[in-house]
Design a protein around this motif. Structure first.
Motif, short mmCIF file in Angstrom:
data_model
loop_
_atom_site.label_atom_id
_atom_site.label_comp_id
_atom_site.label_asym_id
_atom_site.label_seq_id
_atom_site.Cartn_x
_atom_site.Cartn_y
_atom_site.Cartn_z
N TYR A 231 0.41 9.58 29.17
CA TYR A 231 -0.20 9.09 27.95
C TYR A 231 -0.48 10.15 26.90
CZ TYR A 231 -4.73 10.18 30.26
OH TYR A 231 -5.77 10.77 30.91
N SER B 107 1.04 2.23 25.71
CA SER B 107 1.80 1.66 26.83
C SER B 107 0.84 1.11 27.86
CB SER B 107 2.70 2.73 27.47
OG SER B 107 1.92 3.80 27.96
N ILE C 77 0.22 1.60 31.62
CA ILE C 77 0.60 2.48 32.72
C ILE C 77 0.07 1.94 34.04
CG2 ILE C 77 0.78 4.53 31.26
CD1 ILE C 77 -1.99 5.38 32.26
N ALA D 262 5.22 3.72 33.08
CA ALA D 262 4.93 2.84 31.95
C ALA D 262 5.66 1.52 32.18
CB ALA D 262 5.40 3.48 30.65
N HIS D 263 4.97 0.40 31.95
CA HIS D 263 5.58 -0.90 32.20
C HIS D 263 6.74 -1.12 31.23
CE1 HIS D 263 6.14 -5.13 33.02
NE2 HIS D 263 5.23 -5.05 33.99
N PHE E 217 6.61 -3.77 27.97
CA PHE E 217 5.98 -3.40 26.71
C PHE E 217 6.73 -2.25 26.04
CE2 PHE E 217 2.76 -5.39 29.35
CZ PHE E 217 2.25 -6.34 28.47
N SER E 218 7.24 -1.31 26.83
CA SER E 218 7.98 -0.19 26.25
C SER E 218 9.26 -0.66 25.59
CB SER E 218 8.28 0.84 27.33
OG SER E 218 7.10 1.34 27.92
N SER E 219 10.00 -1.52 26.27
CA SER E 219 11.29 -1.96 25.73
C SER E 219 11.14 -2.86 24.51
CB SER E 219 12.08 -2.70 26.82
OG SER E 219 11.40 -3.87 27.24
N ASN F 92 8.70 -2.41 22.25
CA ASN F 92 7.93 -1.65 21.26
C ASN F 92 6.54 -2.24 21.04
OD1 ASN F 92 9.96 0.30 20.67
ND2 ASN F 92 11.04 -1.25 19.46
N TRP G 31 2.42 -2.20 21.84
CA TRP G 31 1.37 -1.24 22.15
C TRP G 31 0.18 -1.96 22.78
CZ3 TRP G 31 0.93 2.41 17.26
CH2 TRP G 31 2.11 3.15 17.15
N THR H 57 -1.84 -6.76 22.42
CA THR H 57 -1.12 -5.66 21.79
C THR H 57 -1.61 -5.49 20.35
OG1 THR H 57 0.73 -7.05 21.07
CG2 THR H 57 0.90 -6.00 23.24
#
Length: 441
Positions: free
Chosen positions: A73, A96, A98, A109-110, A113-115, A117, A119, A137
């Motif tokens: 993070y 992210s 985590i 990081a999950h 949510f990362s793919s 974009n 938060w 988010t």
């Protein structure tokens, strides 16, 4: 322009001489920032910190360091963690979601949510239905919403009614006594809102909160639902900020109206002049503890607000039954975490920063491979022994995922005050501490 180390040390020493508590709490010196206990396993404790985290698997007898680089993070530090009974540790960092499945040794990081974009800003999992997770988010000018998981966080689906490209959702809370009741706080172009569902997210009521009493020269912001009472789904607490003041708010009508309840002693204003770290609430909802960067308040229903004598310089709280776990400042009163069984009148120290030990995770896990080599540099900053003991065999819990390949390129400084400077500061800081016996009051 980069300042020489000697100049930097002089500046830090000068700031300490001025003894400004907010600066000491979170703007340079290592401190604990939140604490959580694994559900159903009171022997397992986890404390987030400005320098990563520390974990205990023996009821607080020993504490092991987890560096921020291994937790993925960076500058985004979680305000709280969730430790499920099955061993999953989760946190919404603001950038992210985590998760660790092995007690903090491996973090990921999950990908959902990362793919996309997204938060993650808020995370909730009711103890009665731990496999159900709710995540909000809050990325400006992006598609935000509330997301639900029914399989412990493996997969998530969006709640269609709250999808929005203009709203920012700051938090989500579920009523412990009725998990169908859900509250979500939001900032919208039309102003601050509470979204309330009485049927577990199928339908929603939108409740505007303009807070005209705080809107003299500027619009209030940062509305955040903090807690729902254990015994009443209509009883909840939130915070809002306006004109540099933070207000701790209470609602007893399901979020339709709020009143400020924190009136600090010797202040004409009814808000806080510093950041509200968090709150804790008694089982009957009649006592609230509020923590800031430097102070700790107890607010009893129908009674006065009490500024407790400890902790000072740093604070956070987590209630476990009739016991409160409370963050403190090693630099001021010799403990970084303590417990109180009398609502904050006296404290039993659990550990201070010099008691922290190096990581103890299996080889080829990020915490062991990344954090362990950093220990000799980090340890002096908290007054701990920088010597690395020989690595010991560590039993891996069944079901622990294979650690990802180790990546290089992380900064070893981690944003901390240089170790050489803190070595100079340690005698001065310790001279400022109270007598150990006085730290128990």
């Amino acid at each position: 322009m980069r300042l020489p180390l000697s100049v930097l040390c002089w500046l830090v020493l000068a700031s300490l001489a001025l003894r400004a508590p907010p600066a000491l709490a979170h703007a340079g010196l290592p401190e604990t920032s939140n604490v959580t206990v694994r559900r159903g396993h009171p022997e397992d404790l986890f404390a987030g910190a400005t320098f990563g985290a520390v974990v205990s698997r023996d009821s607080g007898k020993t504490w092991r360091w987890i560096c921020p680089e291994s937790m993925l993070y960076g500058g985004w530090r979680p305000e709280s963690f969730l430790w499920q009974a099955n061993g999953d540790l989760l946190a919404a960092t603001g950038a992210s979601l985590i998760r660790s499945r092995d007690g903090g040794c491996t973090w990921q990081a999950h990908p959902f949510f990362s793919s996309n974009n997204l938060w993650p800003s808020g995370l909730e999992a009711p103890p009665s239905t731990p496999s159900r997770l709710w995540v909000t988010t809050a990325r400006a000018s992006s598609p935000n919403g509330l997301f639900r998981s029914d399989d412990g966080g493996e997969t998530f689906t969006a709640i269609d009614a709250l999808r929005s490209t203009t709203h920012v959702y700051s938090s989500v809370k579920v009523a412990p006594s009725d998990t169908r009741r859900i509250y979500v706080s939001a900032d919208t172009p039309q102003g601050l809102r509470i979204f309330r569902s009485d049927d577990e997210g199928s339908t929603w009521e939108e409740i505007p909160h303009p807070f005209p009493e705080y809107s003299v020269d500027s619009r209030p912001y940062d509305l955040l639902v903090l807690r729902v009472a254990e015994n009443d789904p209509d009883h909840l607490w939130a915070r809002v900020t306006a004109q540099g003041w933070t207000y701790l708010l209470e609602s007893k009508d399901g979020g339709h109206s709020f009143q400020s309840i924190l009136h600090p002693p010797n202040q004409e204003h009814d808000g806080l002049d510093e950041y509200l770290v968090g709150i804790e609430v008694s089982a009957d909802g009649r006592t609230v503890w509020a923590a800031t960067y430097t102070r700790f308040f107890r607010i009893r229903e129908g009674g006065p607000t009490t500024l407790l004598s400890l902790p000072e310089g740093n604070a956070c709280a987590d209630r476990q039954g009739d016991t409160l776990l409370v963050c403190g400042s090693t630099w001021v009163h010799d403990w970084a975490l303590a417990r109180t069984r009398d609502e904050g009148d006296t404290f039993e120290p659990l550990f201070s920063l010099p008691h922290i030990l190096p990581p103890a995770c299996p080889a080829r896990t990020p915490t062991q491979d990344i954090c362990r080599p950093r220990w000799p540099q980090f340890a002096p900053s908290i007054g701990a022994d920088p010597t690395l003991p020989p690595e010991e065999p560590v039993t891996v819990e069944p079901g622990t995922p294979e650690p990802p390949p180790k990546k290089g390129g992380c900064s070893s400084a981690g944003g901390l005050v240089p170790a050489a400077c803190l070595l100079t500061l340690t005698p001065l800081l310790r001279s400022r501490r109270r007598d150990p016996e006085s730290s128990r009051r």
